[in-house]
Motif scaffolding. Structure first.
Motif, short mmCIF file in Angstrom:
data_model
loop_
_atom_site.label_atom_id
_atom_site.label_comp_id
_atom_site.label_asym_id
_atom_site.label_seq_id
_atom_site.Cartn_x
_atom_site.Cartn_y
_atom_site.Cartn_z
N VAL A 1 21.13 8.36 -9.80
CA VAL A 1 20.89 9.00 -8.50
C VAL A 1 19.47 9.53 -8.40
O VAL A 1 18.92 9.62 -7.29
CB VAL A 1 21.91 10.13 -8.26
CG1 VAL A 1 23.32 9.60 -8.22
CG2 VAL A 1 21.79 11.23 -9.31
N LEU A 2 18.85 9.88 -9.54
CA LEU A 2 17.46 10.32 -9.50
C LEU A 2 16.51 9.17 -9.19
O LEU A 2 15.35 9.39 -8.84
CB LEU A 2 17.07 10.96 -10.84
CG LEU A 2 17.72 12.31 -11.15
CD1 LEU A 2 17.34 12.78 -12.54
CD2 LEU A 2 17.33 13.35 -10.11
N GLY A 3 16.99 7.93 -9.31
CA GLY A 3 16.16 6.78 -8.96
C GLY A 3 16.03 6.56 -7.47
O GLY A 3 15.11 5.84 -7.05
N GLY A 4 16.93 7.11 -6.66
CA GLY A 4 16.84 6.94 -5.21
C GLY A 4 16.89 5.49 -4.75
O GLY A 4 16.02 5.05 -3.99
N PRO A 5 17.90 4.70 -5.15
CA PRO A 5 17.90 3.27 -4.81
C PRO A 5 18.07 3.00 -3.32
O PRO A 5 17.49 2.04 -2.80
CB PRO A 5 19.09 2.73 -5.60
CG PRO A 5 20.00 3.90 -5.80
CD PRO A 5 19.09 5.08 -5.94
N GLY B 1 8.42 7.83 -11.85
CA GLY B 1 9.52 8.54 -12.48
C GLY B 1 10.87 8.08 -11.98
O GLY B 1 11.84 8.01 -12.75
N ARG B 2 10.95 7.73 -10.70
CA ARG B 2 12.21 7.23 -10.17
C ARG B 2 12.54 5.86 -10.76
O ARG B 2 13.71 5.57 -11.05
CB ARG B 2 12.13 7.14 -8.64
CG ARG B 2 11.98 8.49 -7.95
CD ARG B 2 12.00 8.33 -6.45
NE ARG B 2 11.81 9.62 -5.77
CZ ARG B 2 11.76 9.78 -4.45
NH1 ARG B 2 11.90 8.72 -3.67
NH2 ARG B 2 11.59 10.97 -3.93
N PHE B 3 11.51 5.03 -10.93
CA PHE B 3 11.76 3.72 -11.53
C PHE B 3 12.29 3.86 -12.95
O PHE B 3 13.25 3.17 -13.34
CB PHE B 3 10.46 2.90 -11.53
CG PHE B 3 10.57 1.62 -12.32
CD1 PHE B 3 11.22 0.52 -11.81
CD2 PHE B 3 10.02 1.54 -13.60
CE1 PHE B 3 11.33 -0.65 -12.55
CE2 PHE B 3 10.12 0.37 -14.34
CZ PHE B 3 10.77 -0.73 -13.81
N TRP B 4 11.70 4.75 -13.73
CA TRP B 4 12.14 4.92 -15.10
C TRP B 4 13.51 5.58 -15.18
O TRP B 4 14.30 5.28 -16.08
CB TRP B 4 11.11 5.72 -15.90
CG TRP B 4 9.89 4.92 -16.19
CD1 TRP B 4 8.62 5.13 -15.73
CD2 TRP B 4 9.82 3.75 -17.01
NE1 TRP B 4 7.76 4.17 -16.19
CE2 TRP B 4 8.47 3.30 -17.00
CE3 TRP B 4 10.75 3.03 -17.75
CZ2 TRP B 4 8.05 2.18 -17.69
CZ3 TRP B 4 10.33 1.91 -18.45
CH2 TRP B 4 8.99 1.50 -18.42
N ALA B 5 13.82 6.47 -14.24
CA ALA B 5 15.16 7.06 -14.20
C ALA B 5 16.21 5.99 -13.93
O ALA B 5 17.26 5.93 -14.59
CB ALA B 5 15.23 8.16 -13.15
N GLY C 1 0.77 -1.23 0.00
CA GLY C 1 0.00 0.00 0.00
C GLY C 1 0.80 1.28 0.00
O GLY C 1 0.22 2.37 0.03
N ASP C 2 2.12 1.21 -0.05
CA ASP C 2 2.96 2.41 -0.08
C ASP C 2 3.18 2.84 -1.52
O ASP C 2 3.20 2.01 -2.44
CB ASP C 2 4.31 2.14 0.59
CG ASP C 2 4.16 1.86 2.08
OD1 ASP C 2 3.13 2.29 2.64
OD2 ASP C 2 5.04 1.21 2.65
N ASP C 3 3.36 4.13 -1.70
CA ASP C 3 3.55 4.67 -3.04
C ASP C 3 5.03 4.85 -3.32
O ASP C 3 5.81 5.18 -2.42
CB ASP C 3 2.82 6.02 -3.16
CG ASP C 3 2.93 6.58 -4.57
OD1 ASP C 3 2.87 5.78 -5.52
OD2 ASP C 3 3.09 7.81 -4.71
N TRP C 4 5.41 4.61 -4.55
CA TRP C 4 6.77 4.86 -5.01
C TRP C 4 6.68 5.49 -6.40
O TRP C 4 6.07 4.92 -7.30
CB TRP C 4 7.60 3.59 -5.08
CG TRP C 4 9.03 3.85 -5.42
CD1 TRP C 4 9.65 3.62 -6.61
CD2 TRP C 4 10.02 4.43 -4.58
NE1 TRP C 4 10.97 4.00 -6.55
CE2 TRP C 4 11.23 4.51 -5.31
CE3 TRP C 4 10.02 4.88 -3.26
CZ2 TRP C 4 12.40 5.02 -4.77
CZ3 TRP C 4 11.19 5.39 -2.72
CH2 TRP C 4 12.36 5.46 -3.47
N PRO C 5 7.25 6.69 -6.58
CA PRO C 5 7.09 7.41 -7.86
C PRO C 5 7.60 6.60 -9.04
O PRO C 5 8.71 6.05 -9.02
CB PRO C 5 7.93 8.67 -7.65
CG PRO C 5 8.01 8.84 -6.17
CD PRO C 5 8.03 7.47 -5.60
#
Length: 645
Positions: free
Chosen positions: A432-436, A385-389, A379-383
């Motif tokens: 780095v925009l992906g926030g791993p 855009g970060r996945f695609w980056a 149920g948590d959200d993850w953008p």
């Protein structure tokens, strides 16, 4: 002193005996392998002694790695980041094994030099002759590197009391296993680029598996701690089996070729295949029956020791590919030929997979997708855009290293500079925009009252002194830009291009140094030292002139960088090396500015969003009567009123 139960001693001694017998049998059955290389036979003392010493060095290195793996990841943790008693005992075992490893590496310098040149070891013991042999050969140099790494690990592991330093010595020990492997047969001839990359995976997987097994037999523990160690070891062994099987197939085909599978060399490769199948049976069936008892572990250790002995014997033989298929100049230097110029179709359709960074790219995207899915499942959200980056970043790495761009980059300076800018500037910005790290900390389960797990290990590494040093703004900036000048204007680039492992190390350095720099500037993940947006922007503008100057210097340089290497390669479609170098300087200057502009725009957007969030937060507090400035103003008025009264 900690004692090992008798069954474990007998099992370990049996494993050592099996490995030694395998080496002696292979060397005795091989006969004269020196005539194929045009060398005289050095005698049984040198040939057999060198093979047995290699086995001792490999076994000691594996035991060292296993002790450190057990202390850091298999055994129960201590309190406040310190090692438990079992972990401390394992590090002492690792330190002793590292001492034996260093001693064996030191003795192998003259033995390997004599064996490779076909001379008795007594001649190599003379200092003047040994210096000449070491200067002319790669294997003795590799053993000197192993000696240095093993000596440092022996001293460091003996004094280690904390988990973080244990991980540091484990990393150095794994690095110490590689020089001897990548300087051997896999570094020569056609397809040596694929064989070297595969062998890196092979050596690391074999060391982790075998070393962890030995450590588990020696430091077995009891109760819940033993169950945790066994469960983690089973997972490790399963993954190592997969890696060993895949990498072994690549190395076997590269060194033996299909025609050589019917020779004695191919027969030994078949023995390793049988051993792999036996190990798979042990993992899948025998453990279910024996529940990971001592008997199953001892049998597994004996089988792995036999595989290690066969591998040490293979190092004594001459691969069939060396004799049956002589390499061209291009195959000797690069591992493949480049007879045709880099047309558009060849650059993007003629792929040659990079089995190091290419495999890491695929695994990184798969792991990221699993983590993001786990968050959405609960149920948590993850953008997105970060996945695609993140995905685009690793796709960029894959294209840069495995497509025709990566293939031709070893032969032309201009395309090398394209790959350099891609790995150092474009791919890190996207990664780095992906926030791993943020994703991993949110997706990985919390250990709670149980033993530390991956989440706790990651958090400890992020707060370690090593990470704080590497991620210091001054250090990251100097490494990011200064390495350009140190690599290309010092003669180091020309030396590095001669070796595939050095070329891979360059690519890894470009990617890591770029990632650390852009992590501090625009990274989604919080760095060890938080910086205001103005300081980040200043850090970016401070670096940009040095990068531009680098491209300008390349365009105006009158001498060819790495000229000896490119002249030796002598590509027929590359007549003017200086013009190609100037083109590379123009690429460095032009392509470096575009990612910089993207970074500045992303930083300004982050800055604006941060200000909007801060303003919204202050408005909420003001509406609730909790404004800090308003409260301070009222307190000042109250203080003045009190003084007047």
């Amino acid at each position: 002193m900690r004692t090992i139960p008798a069954p474990h001693w007998r099992g370990l001694l049996a494993a050592a005996g099996v490995a030694a017998v395998a080496v002696v049998a292979v060397v005795a059955a091989a006969g004269d392998v020196y005539a194929a290389l045009g060398n005289p036979a050095p005698g049984p003392v040198t040939s057999l002694g060198a093979s047995l010493l290699r086995l001792v060095a490999d076994a000691a290195g594996v035991v060292c790695v296993g002790g450190l793996v057990f202390a850091a990841f298999l055994g129960p943790p201590g309190k406040a980041g310190r090692l438990s008693p079992d972990g401390y005992a394992a590090t002492r075992t690792a330190a002793g094994a590292a001492g034996v490893w260093a001693l064996a590496a030191a003795v192998l310098v003259p033995f390997d030099a004599a064996d490779a040149s076909g001379r008795p070891v007594s001649e190599a013991l003379h200092l003047a002759k040994l210096a000449v042999l070491v200067d002319a050969m790669e294997e003795p140099k590799a053993w000197l590197c192993v000696l240095a790494a093993a000596a440092v690990v022996a001293i460091g592991a003996w004094r280690t009391l904390t988990w973080r330093t244990t991980v540091l010595w484990l990393g150095l020990a794994l690095v110490g296993l590689l020089p001897r492997a990548i300087a051997g047969h896999v570094s020569i001839g056609a397809w040596h680029d694929l064989a070297t990359n595969a062998l890196v995976w092979h050596v690391i997987a074999a060391a982790l598996w075998t070393g962890a097994l030995v450590a588990l037999l020696v430091h077995r523990g009891s109760g819940a701690a033993r169950e945790v160690a066994l469960r983690r070891y089973r997972r490790l062994a399963t993954w190592c089996l997969v890696v060993l099987a895949a990498s072994g197939i690549v190395d076997g085909l590269a060194l033996a070729r299909p025609a050589g599978l019917s020779t004695g060399y191919g027969l030994l490769l078949g023995v390793k295949v049988v051993v792999t199948v036996v190990l798979a049976v042990l993992i899948i069936f025998m453990r279910r029956r024996w529940s990971g008892g001592t008997a199953a572990l001892v049998v597994e250790a004996v089988v792995l020791a036999g595989a290690m002995g066969v591998s040490a014997g293979l190092a004594h033989l001459v691969p069939p590919a060396f004799v049956d298929d002589p390499a061209t100049v291009g195959e000797t230097v690069l591992g493949y030929d480049l007879p045709d110029p880099p047309a558009f179709a060849r650059l993007f359709l003629d792929w040659r997979p990079d089995l190091l960074l290419g495999v890491v790219a695929v695994l990184a995207v798969a792991g990221y997708a699993v983590g993001a899915r786990r968050l959405r499942t609960r149920g948590d959200d993850w953008p997105r855009g970060r996945f695609w980056a993140w995905t685009c970043g690793w796709a960029t790495v894959l294209i840069a290293t495995s497509s025709g761009l990566g293939k031709y980059s070893s032969g032309t300076f201009s395309l090398h500079m394209v790959i350099h800018m891609t790995l150092a500037m474009l791919a890190p910005v996207l990664l780095v925009l992906g926030g791993p790290v943020t994703l991993a900390l949110r997706a990985l389960p919390v250990a709670g009252k149980g033993p530390d797990g991956p989440r706790e290990w990651l958090a400890a590494l992020l707060h370690s002194r090593f990470t704080r040093l590497v991620a210091h703004p001054l250090v990251a900036s100097v490494v990011f830009v200064g390495s350009y000048y140190a690599l290309y204007f010092s003669g180091l680039f020309g030396e590095a291009m001669r070796y595939h492992w050095a070329h891979q190390l360059m690519n890894l350095h470009f990617l890591v140094s770029g990632y650390v720099f852009f992590w501090l500037v625009i990274g989604v993940d919080r760095p060890p030292r938080s910086m205001p947006h103005l300081a980040r922007l200043g850090m970016m503008f401070a670096v940009m002139p040095f990068h531009a100057f680098f491209g300008v210097i390349l365009m105006n340089k009158q001498t060819v960088i790495a000229e000896t290497f490119y002249r030796y390669l002598s590509l027929p479609w590359m007549p003017d090396l200086l013009s190609d170098q100037r083109l590379g300087g123009g690429i460095a200057w032009a392509t470096g500015e575009i990612p910089m502009i993207v970074v500045v725009v992303a930083l300004l957007v982050q800055w604006g969003r941060h200000d909007d969030r801060e303003a919204a937060r202050l408005d909420r507090r003001f509406d609730q009567g909790e404004d800090d400035d308003f409260a301070a103003y009222n307190a000042m008025l109250a203080n003045l009123a009190a003084r007047r009264q």
